[in-house]
Design a protein around this motif. Structure first.
Motif, PDB file in Angstrom:
ATOM      1  N   TRP A  76       2.422  18.929  -8.848  1.00 41.92           N
ATOM      2  CA  TRP A  76       2.380  17.517  -8.438  1.00 41.92           C
ATOM      3  C   TRP A  76       3.807  16.998  -8.433  1.00 41.92           C
ATOM      4  O   TRP A  76       4.317  16.513  -9.451  1.00 41.92           O
ATOM      5  N   ILE A  77       4.471  17.119  -7.295  1.00 40.09           N
ATOM      6  CA  ILE A  77       5.833  16.618  -7.148  1.00 40.09           C
ATOM      7  C   ILE A  77       5.865  15.655  -5.967  1.00 40.09           C
ATOM      8  O   ILE A  77       4.981  15.664  -5.116  1.00 40.09           O
ATOM      9  N   CYS A  78       6.884  14.832  -5.915  1.00 37.53           N
ATOM     10  CA  CYS A  78       7.068  13.927  -4.796  1.00 37.53           C
ATOM     11  C   CYS A  78       7.486  14.764  -3.588  1.00 37.53           C
ATOM     12  O   CYS A  78       8.609  15.277  -3.539  1.00 37.53           O
ATOM     13  N   THR A  79       6.579  14.939  -2.651  1.00 39.33           N
ATOM     14  CA  THR A  79       6.845  15.770  -1.492  1.00 39.33           C
ATOM     15  C   THR A  79       8.019  15.228  -0.693  1.00 39.33           C
ATOM     16  O   THR A  79       8.831  15.990  -0.160  1.00 39.33           O
ATOM     17  N   ALA A  80       8.134  13.931  -0.618  1.00 40.85           N
ATOM     18  CA  ALA A  80       9.195  13.312   0.184  1.00 40.85           C
ATOM     19  C   ALA A  80      10.587  13.536  -0.394  1.00 40.85           C
ATOM     20  O   ALA A  80      11.534  13.792   0.334  1.00 40.85           O
TER      21      ALA A  80
ATOM     22  N   VAL B 269       2.041   8.000  -6.640  1.00 44.87           N
ATOM     23  CA  VAL B 269       1.103   6.873  -6.576  1.00 44.87           C
ATOM     24  C   VAL B 269       0.102   6.995  -5.434  1.00 44.87           C
ATOM     25  O   VAL B 269      -0.891   6.274  -5.390  1.00 44.87           O
ATOM     26  N   ALA B 270       0.374   7.901  -4.483  1.00 44.25           N
ATOM     27  CA  ALA B 270      -0.512   8.026  -3.321  1.00 44.25           C
ATOM     28  C   ALA B 270      -0.408   9.425  -2.719  1.00 44.25           C
ATOM     29  O   ALA B 270       0.549  10.151  -2.977  1.00 44.25           O
ATOM     30  N   VAL B 271      -1.411   9.762  -1.925  1.00 43.70           N
ATOM     31  CA  VAL B 271      -1.394  10.997  -1.146  1.00 43.70           C
ATOM     32  C   VAL B 271      -1.537  10.593   0.321  1.00 43.70           C
ATOM     33  O   VAL B 271      -2.510   9.933   0.697  1.00 43.70           O
TER      34      VAL B 271
ATOM     35  N   LEU C 140      -3.894   7.322   4.104  1.00 45.75           N
ATOM     36  CA  LEU C 140      -3.120   7.065   2.894  1.00 45.75           C
ATOM     37  C   LEU C 140      -4.108   6.706   1.791  1.00 45.75           C
ATOM     38  O   LEU C 140      -4.843   5.726   1.903  1.00 45.75           O
ATOM     39  N   ILE C 141      -4.131   7.530   0.765  1.00 49.37           N
ATOM     40  CA  ILE C 141      -5.055   7.357  -0.355  1.00 49.37           C
ATOM     41  C   ILE C 141      -4.252   6.960  -1.590  1.00 49.37           C
ATOM     42  O   ILE C 141      -3.365   7.684  -2.028  1.00 49.37           O
ATOM     43  N   ARG C 142      -4.570   5.787  -2.130  1.00 49.29           N
ATOM     44  CA  ARG C 142      -3.912   5.317  -3.354  1.00 49.29           C
ATOM     45  C   ARG C 142      -4.601   5.963  -4.548  1.00 49.29           C
ATOM     46  O   ARG C 142      -5.834   5.963  -4.643  1.00 49.29           O
ATOM     47  N   LEU C 143      -3.825   6.527  -5.465  1.00 49.34           N
ATOM     48  CA  LEU C 143      -4.389   7.093  -6.692  1.00 49.34           C
ATOM     49  C   LEU C 143      -4.869   5.963  -7.592  1.00 49.34           C
ATOM     50  O   LEU C 143      -4.295   4.870  -7.589  1.00 49.34           O
ATOM     51  N   ASP C 144      -5.898   6.224  -8.384  1.00 50.53           N
ATOM     52  CA  ASP C 144      -6.406   5.217  -9.321  1.00 50.53           C
ATOM     53  C   ASP C 144      -5.348   4.846 -10.353  1.00 50.53           C
ATOM     54  O   ASP C 144      -5.265   3.697 -10.770  1.00 50.53           O
ATOM     55  N   GLN C 145      -4.557   5.849 -10.758  1.00 55.11           N
ATOM     56  CA  GLN C 145      -3.467   5.635 -11.709  1.00 55.11           C
ATOM     57  C   GLN C 145      -2.283   6.478 -11.267  1.00 55.11           C
ATOM     58  O   GLN C 145      -2.473   7.575 -10.740  1.00 55.11           O
ATOM     59  N   PRO C 146      -1.057   5.994 -11.474  1.00 51.81           N
ATOM     60  CA  PRO C 146       0.107   6.825 -11.166  1.00 51.81           C
ATOM     61  C   PRO C 146       0.040   8.139 -11.948  1.00 51.81           C
ATOM     62  O   PRO C 146      -0.443   8.171 -13.076  1.00 51.81           O
TER      63      PRO C 146
ATOM     64  N   GLU D  62       6.119   5.440  -5.008  1.00 49.80           N
ATOM     65  CA  GLU D  62       6.104   4.071  -4.479  1.00 49.80           C
ATOM     66  C   GLU D  62       7.280   3.810  -3.544  1.00 49.80           C
ATOM     67  O   GLU D  62       7.137   3.130  -2.522  1.00 49.80           O
ATOM     68  N   ALA D  63       8.444   4.363  -3.877  1.00 46.88           N
ATOM     69  CA  ALA D  63       9.635   4.136  -3.042  1.00 46.88           C
ATOM     70  C   ALA D  63       9.416   4.642  -1.625  1.00 46.88           C
ATOM     71  O   ALA D  63       9.816   3.990  -0.656  1.00 46.88           O
ATOM     72  N   TRP D  64       8.767   5.796  -1.461  1.00 43.38           N
ATOM     73  CA  TRP D  64       8.529   6.354  -0.125  1.00 43.38           C
ATOM     74  C   TRP D  64       7.647   5.423   0.696  1.00 43.38           C
ATOM     75  O   TRP D  64       7.867   5.265   1.897  1.00 43.38           O
ATOM     76  N   LEU D  65       6.663   4.805   0.057  1.00 39.77           N
ATOM     77  CA  LEU D  65       5.767   3.907   0.776  1.00 39.77           C
ATOM     78  C   LEU D  65       6.505   2.707   1.361  1.00 39.77           C
ATOM     79  O   LEU D  65       6.111   2.162   2.381  1.00 39.77           O
ATOM     80  N   VAL D  66       7.602   2.314   0.736  1.00 40.89           N
ATOM     81  CA  VAL D  66       8.402   1.178   1.191  1.00 40.89           C
ATOM     82  C   VAL D  66       9.510   1.636   2.144  1.00 40.89           C
ATOM     83  O   VAL D  66       9.772   1.003   3.162  1.00 40.89           O
ATOM     84  N   GLU D  67      10.162   2.760   1.824  1.00 40.17           N
ATOM     85  CA  GLU D  67      11.306   3.245   2.593  1.00 40.17           C
ATOM     86  C   GLU D  67      10.920   3.835   3.942  1.00 40.17           C
ATOM     87  O   GLU D  67      11.701   3.781   4.888  1.00 40.17           O
ATOM     88  N   ASN D  68       9.757   4.428   4.040  1.00 41.67           N
ATOM     89  CA  ASN D  68       9.362   5.136   5.250  1.00 41.67           C
ATOM     90  C   ASN D  68       8.698   4.166   6.231  1.00 41.67           C
ATOM     91  O   ASN D  68       7.680   3.553   5.909  1.00 41.67           O
TER      92      ASN D  68
END
Length: 78
Positions: free
Chosen positions: A24-28, A39-41, A11-17, A57-63
């Motif tokens: 570049w779309i939310c794959t989830a 925000v991350a890859v 899990l790689i956090r982007l430097d900036q959103p 960010e929501a996926w990082l919390v929901e998943n």
């Protein structure tokens, strides 16, 4: 929360959103289901290869898998 079939390799956090634009779309959630910034890859191990998964960010919390990964290891680039 949901569990994934593929395992998280990193899990790689982007430097900036990054706004969702171009490919570049939310794959989830998909562009139609999500207007949040990326925000991350997450690199996921599929049956055949490691695939990038751009996430909000929501996926990082929901998943559950992502939440567990972050709790155990944090981001791989931090």
């Amino acid at each position: 929360m949901a569990r994934m079939k593929s395992s998280i390799v990193s899990l790689i956090r982007l430097d900036q959103p990054k706004p969702q634009e171009g490919d570049w779309i939310c794959t989830a959630h998909g562009r139609a289901g999500c207007t949040r910034d990326i925000v991350a890859v997450a690199e996921l191990q599929t049956r055949d290869a490691v695939q990038p998964y751009r996430v909000c960010e929501a996926w990082l919390v929901e998943n559950e898998d992502a939440a567990d990964y972050l709790a155990e290891r944090g981001y791989d680039n931090r």
